[in-house]
Design a protein around this motif. Structure first.
Motif, PDB file in Angstrom:
ATOM      1  N   TRP A 123       0.826  -1.208   0.000  1.00 55.69           N
ATOM      2  CA  TRP A 123       0.000   0.000   0.000  1.00 55.69           C
ATOM      3  C   TRP A 123       0.859   1.256   0.000  1.00 55.69           C
ATOM      4  O   TRP A 123       0.515   2.251  -0.624  1.00 55.69           O
TER       5      TRP A 123
ATOM      6  N   ARG B  62      -4.566   2.219  -3.869  1.00 52.02           N
ATOM      7  CA  ARG B  62      -4.993   0.961  -3.270  1.00 52.02           C
ATOM      8  C   ARG B  62      -6.067   0.290  -4.113  1.00 52.02           C
ATOM      9  O   ARG B  62      -6.141  -0.939  -4.156  1.00 52.02           O
ATOM     10  N   SER B  63      -6.880   1.095  -4.771  1.00 50.86           N
ATOM     11  CA  SER B  63      -7.906   0.533  -5.645  1.00 50.86           C
ATOM     12  C   SER B  63      -7.260  -0.259  -6.775  1.00 50.86           C
ATOM     13  O   SER B  63      -7.722  -1.354  -7.140  1.00 50.86           O
TER      14      SER B  63
ATOM     15  N   TRP C 202     -14.126   0.425   0.028  1.00 49.74           N
ATOM     16  CA  TRP C 202     -14.209   1.569   0.955  1.00 49.74           C
ATOM     17  C   TRP C 202     -13.334   1.325   2.189  1.00 49.74           C
ATOM     18  O   TRP C 202     -12.599   2.228   2.628  1.00 49.74           O
ATOM     19  N   LEU C 203     -13.393   0.141   2.747  1.00 44.55           N
ATOM     20  CA  LEU C 203     -12.577  -0.165   3.918  1.00 44.55           C
ATOM     21  C   LEU C 203     -11.093  -0.164   3.574  1.00 44.55           C
ATOM     22  O   LEU C 203     -10.258   0.266   4.386  1.00 44.55           O
TER      23      LEU C 203
ATOM     24  N   ARG D  27      -9.574   1.658   1.309  1.00 45.52           N
ATOM     25  CA  ARG D  27      -9.116   3.040   1.163  1.00 45.52           C
ATOM     26  C   ARG D  27      -8.983   3.753   2.507  1.00 45.52           C
ATOM     27  O   ARG D  27      -8.113   4.608   2.684  1.00 45.52           O
ATOM     28  N   SER D  28      -9.841   3.388   3.449  1.00 42.50           N
ATOM     29  CA  SER D  28      -9.839   4.090   4.736  1.00 42.50           C
ATOM     30  C   SER D  28      -8.955   3.438   5.788  1.00 42.50           C
ATOM     31  O   SER D  28      -8.712   4.028   6.837  1.00 42.50           O
ATOM     32  N   ARG D  29      -8.435   2.265   5.491  1.00 41.40           N
ATOM     33  CA  ARG D  29      -7.632   1.549   6.487  1.00 41.40           C
ATOM     34  C   ARG D  29      -6.220   2.114   6.559  1.00 41.40           C
ATOM     35  O   ARG D  29      -5.579   2.343   5.543  1.00 41.40           O
ATOM     36  N   ARG D  30      -5.724   2.301   7.779  1.00 49.10           N
ATOM     37  CA  ARG D  30      -4.357   2.787   7.958  1.00 49.10           C
ATOM     38  C   ARG D  30      -3.360   1.662   7.694  1.00 49.10           C
ATOM     39  O   ARG D  30      -3.593   0.512   8.078  1.00 49.10           O
TER      40      ARG D  30
END
Length: 318
Positions: free
Chosen positions: A110, A116-117, A308-309, A311-314
């Motif tokens: 990442w 990430r997509s 969505w998860l 993209r938002s995950r650290r």
């Protein structure tokens, strides 16, 4: 792009070879059995015509044994077609992201990837295409096998989800659920177990919902002859009074006309006929389309939630 695709193939080649290859092999075997069943049935019919009531030739008698083998293999292959989509979707989808999270390679990827997509698409799309194509071929081969069987040469509710595009849609839904669970759980074995449980719950829920709709849309249809509803689910039967149009249950008719049900009786009182509560067979494509729509919606929601998860995950939570 080509380098990433080659890397993805190296990471997943065994799963693709075993699961997708096994699905294609099963499809080929079902198509072969369907072809042989049709050929053997035609040859046996010709044998009986040529024999004209006399003894069959040795070649024709050997065909009977081969036909019995094909008859036994057909239901096994058709039954496997109903199970394979969940197994393949589960074992391809659940480990896809969870394995990289468990090995701690995902956070590094990442941080290096521009998107990430794009990272997810490169891993998911080739597998999803291969899975869909293999299951579509399997569904078509199973349909040919069902139609080739002399004793059951029609599609209907008794072979629901054992043929056609619905086979592929079930696999795709399981695959997408596995992706989401793998990202949330982050460990391969628990992801597989949780996905398996969710797949069972999904199938049970969809089956119950379908059964309730089928019962709600069932209609009373007069029986015009023995075996009219051999390929249709019958929920109930009753007697229909031709004079009054009244529908009478078996117990009531038995109390009114006990002699009719005796050893010398006809089993049907005069002026009455049997009627069955059945789901109209012409509604079968509608139920297939409904289930496909529900499963496609589940696939889209699970895939969207995964994206969505992701993209938002650290990265440090990988």
């Amino acid at each position: 792009m080509a380098t990433l695709l080659r890397l993805t193939w190296r990471m997943q080649r065994w799963e693709v070879a075993v699961l997708v290859g096994g699905t294609l092999l099963l499809a080929a075997l079902a198509a072969l059995v369907a072809w042989q069943t049709a050929v053997t049935t035609a040859r046996l019919t010709a044998c009986y015509v040529d024999a004209a009531g006399g003894p069959l030739s040795p070649d024709c008698r050997s065909l009977i044994g081969w036909g019995n083998i094909l008859t036994e293999a057909g239901p096994i292959l058709v039954g496997a077609t109903a199970v394979v989509p969940f197994v393949v979707g589960l074992l391809l989808g659940a480990p896809l992201v969870s394995r990289e999270l468990e090995k701690r390679t995902a956070p590094m990827a990442w941080s290096l990837s521009r998107s990430r997509s794009r990272w997810l698409a490169i891993r998911v799309l080739p597998l999803l295409v291969a899975l869909t194509v293999a299951l579509l071929l399997l569904g078509q081969a199973s349909e040919s096998l069902i139609l080739a069987a002399p004793s059951n040469n029609e599609l209907g509710f008794r072979v629901f989800a054992m043929h056609g595009p619905l086979v592929a849609v079930r696999g795709v839904a399981t695959f997408c659920i596995g992706l989401l669970v793998g990202l949330v759980v982050g460990r391969m074995l628990p992801a597989i177990l949780v996905t398996g449980v969710l797949a069972i719950v999904l199938v049970a829920g969809v089956t119950f919902w379908r059964g309730e709709l089928m019962r709600a849309e069932a209609a009373w249809v007069p029986n015009s002859g023995e075996g009219d509803f051999s390929g249709i689910l019958v929920y109930d039967q009753a007697f229909l009074d031709a004079a009054t149009g009244e529908r009478l249950p078996f117990d009531t008719v038995f109390e009114r006309y006990p002699d009719v049900f005796g050893p010398t009786g006809s089993g049907i009182p005069p002026g009455m006929s049997l009627a069955s509560l059945v789901t109209p067979p012409e509604r079968y494509p509608v139920f297939v389309a409904r289930e496909m729509g529900v499963l496609l919606l589940v696939s889209v929601l699970a895939g969207g939630a995964t994206l969505w998860l992701l993209r938002s995950r650290r990265p440090d939570l990988g």
